[in-house]
Design an enzyme around this catalytic site. Structure first.
Site, PDB file in Angstrom:
ATOM      1  N   ARG A 164      24.564  99.410 -55.151  1.00 36.84           N
ATOM      2  CA  ARG A 164      25.629  99.665 -54.181  1.00 36.84           C
ATOM      3  C   ARG A 164      26.744 100.435 -54.889  1.00 36.84           C
ATOM      4  NH1 ARG A 164      26.114  96.555 -49.630  1.00 36.84           N
ATOM      5  NH2 ARG A 164      27.175  98.389 -48.850  1.00 36.84           N
ATOM      6  N   ASP A 223      36.337  97.944 -50.059  1.00 36.54           N
ATOM      7  CA  ASP A 223      35.343  98.047 -51.117  1.00 36.54           C
ATOM      8  C   ASP A 223      35.845  98.855 -52.302  1.00 36.54           C
ATOM      9  OD1 ASP A 223      32.409  97.005 -50.158  1.00 36.54           O
ATOM     10  OD2 ASP A 223      33.671  97.575 -48.475  1.00 36.54           O
ATOM     11  N   ARG A 249      26.588  90.285 -49.992  1.00 39.41           N
ATOM     12  CA  ARG A 249      27.363  91.475 -49.643  1.00 39.41           C
ATOM     13  C   ARG A 249      28.840  91.130 -49.632  1.00 39.41           C
ATOM     14  NH1 ARG A 249      29.299  89.763 -45.639  1.00 39.41           N
ATOM     15  NH2 ARG A 249      30.637  91.579 -45.444  1.00 39.41           N
ATOM     16  N   GLY A 250      29.658  92.187 -49.545  1.00 41.01           N
ATOM     17  CA  GLY A 250      31.096  92.047 -49.682  1.00 41.01           C
ATOM     18  C   GLY A 250      31.464  92.343 -51.126  1.00 41.01           C
ATOM     19  N   ALA A 251      32.417  93.252 -51.329  1.00 41.65           N
ATOM     20  CA  ALA A 251      32.714  93.719 -52.691  1.00 41.65           C
ATOM     21  C   ALA A 251      33.000  92.579 -53.669  1.00 41.65           C
ATOM     22  CB  ALA A 251      33.881  94.711 -52.659  1.00 41.65           C
ATOM     23  N   GLN A 291      27.889  93.111 -39.040  1.00 45.55           N
ATOM     24  CA  GLN A 291      28.508  92.063 -39.852  1.00 45.55           C
ATOM     25  C   GLN A 291      29.567  91.287 -39.074  1.00 45.55           C
ATOM     26  OE1 GLN A 291      28.198  95.281 -40.787  1.00 45.55           O
ATOM     27  NE2 GLN A 291      27.760  95.492 -42.958  1.00 45.55           N
ATOM     28  N   ASN A 341      36.075 101.323 -46.767  1.00 36.37           N
ATOM     29  CA  ASN A 341      35.630 100.054 -46.181  1.00 36.37           C
ATOM     30  C   ASN A 341      34.482 100.375 -45.231  1.00 36.37           C
ATOM     31  OD1 ASN A 341      36.025  97.144 -45.993  1.00 36.37           O
ATOM     32  ND2 ASN A 341      36.660  97.502 -43.889  1.00 36.37           N
ATOM     33  N   LYS A 342      33.923  99.347 -44.632  1.00 37.10           N
ATOM     34  CA  LYS A 342      32.759  99.517 -43.773  1.00 37.10           C
ATOM     35  C   LYS A 342      32.978 100.606 -42.731  1.00 37.10           C
ATOM     36  CE  LYS A 342      29.738  97.763 -44.320  1.00 37.10           C
ATOM     37  NZ  LYS A 342      28.641  98.273 -45.198  1.00 37.10           N
TER      38      LYS A 342
END
Length: 356
Positions: A99, A247, A56-58, A206, A257-258
């Site tokens: 995603r 992201d 995970r993480g762009a 996270q 973003n999250k």
């Protein structure tokens, strides 16, 4: 399972073993309690790893996608190049659906498909070598970008600062130092001291599971807080700046973003605290005019109802709304830090200048 290979004090999140011809990721769903690598071999395993946040993480998703496309290319048999390109393109469409918000995923897939097209008339061995080299280039490029982002971001901080971060934008989500955590880790490496407040980041935690883990292992003074505690630590004067990853960044500076990031930005604006977004230019989508055009992934409500509990902590059958991201309005963002420099308002001009 293979044993984890470490980079410094933090495990490597993605690695391709050329000798074994195998792609491995660190299963981030098991952290911090267990450090275990998974081998990705099939398109279904790759889709699941991205969709379920094992990787995970762009930026990290983009790096992983590059290697995934190479592994999938090797699995395609036959000499007909048009059939090969069609199958590889189909794999790209499939992986991209895992995603949809993270623009790096689509960006990396397009890079790999372009490379395949450019070498379509080459012998199979040369074609696969070109794809492998492109995947490595994407990976090395992210490391270089993270280093530069960390340097630019560190120029905005001073020794002793209190910082607040949301979600996870460190080495596990990227490469090397990370983006949102990059200046903190780089500064710490150089002897600077920061006090960091890590939002736990509901519902997937996270910040609690990953950011706190990374910072603690790197010797950073980190304090875990619930998302709802951000306001009081800001009011207490304990926060000098907020650092987050991204992201997707729209052409006007609106940033996805999250989930919960926009709330942090609103609080920071109220208390007069700088709010910095850090990410590579690959997350900047100049074809997306504003945040209203960013697709927002909605995830299973069980992540709210039961995921981290021994038994469900909500009434049976309760409806849930579980967007994975929110969009922070560009007017709330003090600066956007990229590997090419620091962008400031108006973002329609400063972001466009990055691509000239």
């Amino acid at each position: 399972m293979e044993k984890t290979v470490f980079q410094g004090t933090i495990p490597a999140n993605i690695r391709y073993d050329r000798k074994a011809e195998a792609l491995y990721i660190l299963d981030q769903t098991l952290l911090p309690g267990e450090e275990r690598e998974l081998r990705l071999q099939t398109a279904e395993e790759m889709y699941d790893a991205i969709r379920t946040l094992k990787v995970r993480g762009a930026p990290a998703i983009g790096v992983c996608a590059g290697y995934c496309m190479y592994v999938l290319a090797k699995s395609i048999r036959g000499e007909d190049r048009q059939v090969f390109l069609k199958k590889l393109s189909d794999y790209g469409v499939y992986l991209n659906a895992s995603r949809p918000t993270a623009v790096n995923l689509n960006w990396a897939i397009r890079q790999m498909l372009r490379t395949a097209l450019e070498h379509a008339d080459s012998p199979r061995g040369q074609l696969l070598d070109a794809l492998y080299e492109k995947a490595v280039e994407i990976h090395q490029d992210d490391i270089s970008k993270c280093n530069a982002i960390s340097e630019f971001g560190l120029s905005l901080l001073k020794d002793g600062d209190g910082l607040l971060t949301h979600c996870n934008a460190g080495p596990l989500a990227t490469s090397r130092y990370g983006t949102g955590l990059g200046p903190i880790l780089l500064g710490t490496e150089r002897g600077m001291r920061f006090r960091v407040f890590s939002d736990e980041t509901r519902p997937l935690l996270q910040g609690a599971r990953l950011t706190s883990y990374e910072l603690q292992r790197s010797g950073v003074d980190v304090t875990l807080i619930c998302d709802s505690m951000a306001s009081i630590v800001m009011k207490n004067g304990w926060v000098n700046a907020c650092l987050v990853g991204c992201d997707r960044v729209a052409a006007n500076g609106d940033t996805a973003n999250k989930i919960g990031t926009s709330g942090v930005a609103i609080l920071a604006k109220h208390y007069g605290i700088p709010f910095y977004v850090l990410g590579p230019t690959s997350t900047v989508d100049m074809d997306c005019p504003d945040g209203a055009h960013i697709p927002i992934e909605e995830r299973d409500g069980e992540e709210i109802r039961s995921l981290w509990y021994e038994k469900p902590m909500a009434p049976s059958g309760i409806k849930c709304y579980n967007p994975a991201f929110d969009v922070t309005d560009h007017e709330l963002i003090t600066a956007i830090v990229t590997e090419k420099g620091i962008c400031r308002p108006p973002y329609t001009k400063s972001l466009a200048a990055l691509f000239r």
